[in-house]
Design a protein around this motif. Structure first.
Motif, mmCIF file in Angstrom:
data_model
loop_
_atom_site.group_PDB
_atom_site.id
_atom_site.type_symbol
_atom_site.label_atom_id
_atom_site.label_comp_id
_atom_site.label_asym_id
_atom_site.label_seq_id
_atom_site.Cartn_x
_atom_site.Cartn_y
_atom_site.Cartn_z
ATOM 1 N N ARG A 166 -26.649 10.404 23.042
ATOM 2 C CA ARG A 166 -26.459 11.095 21.436
ATOM 3 C C ARG A 166 -25.575 12.123 22.462
ATOM 4 N NH1 ARG A 166 -24.798 9.008 16.218
ATOM 5 N NH2 ARG A 166 -25.523 7.181 17.376
ATOM 6 N N ALA A 167 -26.400 13.293 22.540
ATOM 7 C CA ALA A 167 -25.707 14.484 22.850
ATOM 8 C C ALA A 167 -25.067 14.222 24.267
ATOM 9 C CB ALA A 167 -27.103 15.070 23.889
ATOM 10 N N GLU A 192 -23.364 11.864 24.828
ATOM 11 C CA GLU A 192 -22.057 10.905 24.117
ATOM 12 C C GLU A 192 -21.088 12.183 23.853
ATOM 13 O OE1 GLU A 192 -23.385 6.805 23.129
ATOM 14 O OE2 GLU A 192 -23.322 8.386 22.073
ATOM 15 N N ASN A 193 -22.118 13.312 23.174
ATOM 16 C CA ASN A 193 -20.848 14.255 22.505
ATOM 17 C C ASN A 193 -21.127 15.649 23.757
ATOM 18 O OD1 ASN A 193 -20.382 14.686 19.939
ATOM 19 N ND2 ASN A 193 -22.694 13.328 20.413
ATOM 20 N N GLY A 194 -21.424 15.710 25.003
ATOM 21 C CA GLY A 194 -20.724 16.496 25.695
ATOM 22 C C GLY A 194 -21.719 17.886 25.747
ATOM 23 N N MET A 195 -23.343 17.176 25.375
ATOM 24 C CA MET A 195 -24.569 17.853 25.212
ATOM 25 C C MET A 195 -25.922 17.736 25.748
ATOM 26 S SD MET A 195 -23.800 19.645 21.322
ATOM 27 C CE MET A 195 -22.202 18.956 20.807
ATOM 28 N N GLU A 208 -29.068 22.398 22.396
ATOM 29 C CA GLU A 208 -27.132 22.170 22.566
ATOM 30 C C GLU A 208 -26.822 20.929 21.460
ATOM 31 O OE1 GLU A 208 -25.163 23.261 26.322
ATOM 32 O OE2 GLU A 208 -25.024 21.145 25.928
ATOM 33 N N TYR A 209 -27.444 19.982 21.111
ATOM 34 C CA TYR A 209 -26.673 18.952 20.312
ATOM 35 C C TYR A 209 -27.982 18.914 18.881
ATOM 36 C CZ TYR A 209 -25.608 14.379 18.429
ATOM 37 O OH TYR A 209 -25.119 13.484 17.586
ATOM 38 N N HIS A 238 -25.922 22.207 17.115
ATOM 39 C CA HIS A 238 -25.232 21.464 16.156
ATOM 40 C C HIS A 238 -25.576 21.098 15.284
ATOM 41 C CE1 HIS A 238 -21.403 19.718 16.004
ATOM 42 N NE2 HIS A 238 -21.499 19.012 16.291
ATOM 43 N N LEU A 239 -26.495 20.136 15.282
ATOM 44 C CA LEU A 239 -26.269 19.414 14.251
ATOM 45 C C LEU A 239 -26.911 20.066 13.283
ATOM 46 C CD1 LEU A 239 -28.187 16.107 15.075
ATOM 47 C CD2 LEU A 239 -25.566 16.348 14.585
ATOM 48 N N GLU A 273 -24.264 22.017 12.033
ATOM 49 C CA GLU A 273 -23.141 21.654 11.244
ATOM 50 C C GLU A 273 -23.501 21.240 9.733
ATOM 51 O OE1 GLU A 273 -22.255 17.549 11.498
ATOM 52 O OE2 GLU A 273 -21.023 18.418 12.125
#
Length: 59
Positions: A22-23, A25-28, A32-33, A36-37, A40
């Protein structure tokens, strides 16, 4: 702001692999992912738009 604090948790190998995908897929990367979560969720919570999650326990 300096990032000096850490969060840690344990997950199954399967969950970790899904998180890694998933990370990506989000370019992280995973750090970082996760960052981000967290941001958010906190940002949404400060605006009063956070969804409440019920904690369920087994008896």
């Amino acid at each position: 702001m300096e990032r000096s604090e850490r969060l840690a948790t344990s997950v199954t190998p399967d969950t970790k692999q899904k998180f890694r995908v998933r990370a990506a897929e989000n370019g992280m990367n995973m750090s970082e992912y996760l960052r981000h979560l967290v941001h958010e969720d906190i940002d949404e919570g400060s605006e009063g738009n956070s969804t409440k999650t019920a904690m369920v326990t087994a008896d």
